[in-house]
Scaffold this motif. Sequence first.
Motif, PDB file in Angstrom:
ATOM      1  N   UNK A  10       0.776  -1.311   0.176  1.00  0.00           N
ATOM      2  CA  UNK A  10      -0.087  -0.083   0.012  1.00  0.00           C
ATOM      3  C   UNK A  10       0.722   1.145   0.048  1.00  0.00           C
ATOM      4  N   UNK A  11       0.498   2.162  -1.019  1.00  0.00           N
ATOM      5  CA  UNK A  11       1.300   3.590  -1.016  1.00  0.00           C
ATOM      6  C   UNK A  11       2.752   3.418  -1.415  1.00  0.00           C
ATOM      7  N   UNK A  12       3.054   2.288  -2.121  1.00  0.00           N
ATOM      8  CA  UNK A  12       4.415   1.786  -2.309  1.00  0.00           C
ATOM      9  C   UNK A  12       5.135   2.748  -3.096  1.00  0.00           C
ATOM     10  N   UNK A  13       4.419   3.920  -3.938  1.00  0.00           N
ATOM     11  CA  UNK A  13       5.354   4.792  -4.356  1.00  0.00           C
ATOM     12  C   UNK A  13       5.739   5.891  -3.507  1.00  0.00           C
ATOM     13  N   UNK A  14       5.525   5.550  -2.268  1.00  0.00           N
ATOM     14  CA  UNK A  14       6.159   6.652  -1.256  1.00  0.00           C
ATOM     15  C   UNK A  14       7.177   6.285  -0.419  1.00  0.00           C
ATOM     16  N   UNK A  15       8.150   6.972   0.016  1.00  0.00           N
ATOM     17  CA  UNK A  15       9.106   6.414   1.092  1.00  0.00           C
ATOM     18  C   UNK A  15       8.358   5.788   2.381  1.00  0.00           C
ATOM     19  N   UNK A  16       9.026   4.993   3.342  1.00  0.00           N
ATOM     20  CA  UNK A  16       8.437   4.464   4.075  1.00  0.00           C
ATOM     21  C   UNK A  16       7.698   5.246   5.239  1.00  0.00           C
ATOM     22  N   UNK A  17       8.358   6.476   5.566  1.00  0.00           N
ATOM     23  CA  UNK A  17       7.833   7.593   6.461  1.00  0.00           C
ATOM     24  C   UNK A  17       6.441   7.996   5.695  1.00  0.00           C
ATOM     25  N   UNK A  18       6.485   8.229   4.469  1.00  0.00           N
ATOM     26  CA  UNK A  18       5.280   8.654   3.857  1.00  0.00           C
ATOM     27  C   UNK A  18       4.058   7.755   3.823  1.00  0.00           C
ATOM     28  N   UNK A  19       4.472   6.561   3.602  1.00  0.00           N
ATOM     29  CA  UNK A  19       3.451   5.320   3.699  1.00  0.00           C
ATOM     30  C   UNK A  19       2.905   5.158   5.166  1.00  0.00           C
ATOM     31  N   UNK A  20       3.671   5.364   6.179  1.00  0.00           N
ATOM     32  CA  UNK A  20       3.119   5.336   7.446  1.00  0.00           C
ATOM     33  C   UNK A  20       2.040   6.490   7.813  1.00  0.00           C
ATOM     34  N   UNK A  21       2.529   7.685   7.319  1.00  0.00           N
ATOM     35  CA  UNK A  21       1.706   8.975   7.466  1.00  0.00           C
ATOM     36  C   UNK A  21       0.549   8.605   6.607  1.00  0.00           C
ATOM     37  N   UNK A  22       0.442   8.158   5.431  1.00  0.00           N
ATOM     38  CA  UNK A  22      -0.774   7.938   4.689  1.00  0.00           C
ATOM     39  C   UNK A  22      -1.517   7.234   5.145  1.00  0.00           C
ATOM     40  N   UNK A  23      -1.050   5.821   5.919  1.00  0.00           N
ATOM     41  CA  UNK A  23      -2.049   4.937   6.400  1.00  0.00           C
ATOM     42  C   UNK A  23      -2.593   5.573   7.677  1.00  0.00           C
ATOM     43  N   UNK A  24      -2.005   6.521   8.413  1.00  0.00           N
ATOM     44  CA  UNK A  24      -2.530   7.235   9.633  1.00  0.00           C
ATOM     45  C   UNK A  24      -3.771   7.995   9.071  1.00  0.00           C
TER      46      UNK A  24
END
Length: 258
Positions: free
Chosen positions: A11-25
Amino acid sequence: MLRFSANLGFLWAELPLAGRIAAAGRAGFSAVEMHWPYDVPAESVAAAAAEAGVVVTGVNTVRGNVAAGEFGLGALPGREGEFEASVAEAVAFCRATGATSIHAMAGVIDDTPASRTTFIANLRRAADEAARDGVTLLLEAINPRDKPGYFYSRVDEAAEIAEAVGLDNVRLLFDVYHVGVATGDVLTRLRRFFPLIGHVQIAAVPSRAEPDEGEIAYPAIFTALEELGYRGWVGCEYKPRGDTTEGLVWTERLGVSL
């Protein structure tokens, strides 16, 4: 009520890991899980999770030599030291982030007496180490279409290994997608192996997209989990059809909330 975690391997694989975490929240998830996040300092992951208001549930042990087609080390005779190091790395990551589970990856190898003996012995040592931090090891059968030659492809084979290890913190990762592709008859297997299940993951069969399409009637799966008294996280380990956030409309279609 079921609780859903976002698998940030897909999920949100196009983002860096911190961005993916933020997007999930932002999307409403309360938890995230990861595949191989070890190129990012665990302390940075913990800080990003705290800022996003999510907990980290679990990670995988490393695959090994990816270029050579390796997909885990646990059942590979002669690689015991590398597997032990991979477990130590994963446990340290859990300790720093608060994660409580590790998918102990077996590897691409035939199930022979030597590989089975190796895996069971490795798991016993790894489980003892993980238990010191309250961490559970998870065994996941991976279907032969997605990963030909993986050590086990059927959930009953994973259950045999867990029972042979005989430790409370070695449990099954019941991935509905892999069970559906490998054998079908998902509800029967869910009920049969429920006492051994430590984590559940979902995706559509056969596409591995959002769970609102395909062969699996996920409302029935969710109802069964509720009736069985499942209290763990349900990991959303699917490959989005398009934009991850827009694709979360599947929750409305299936009548669940994050």
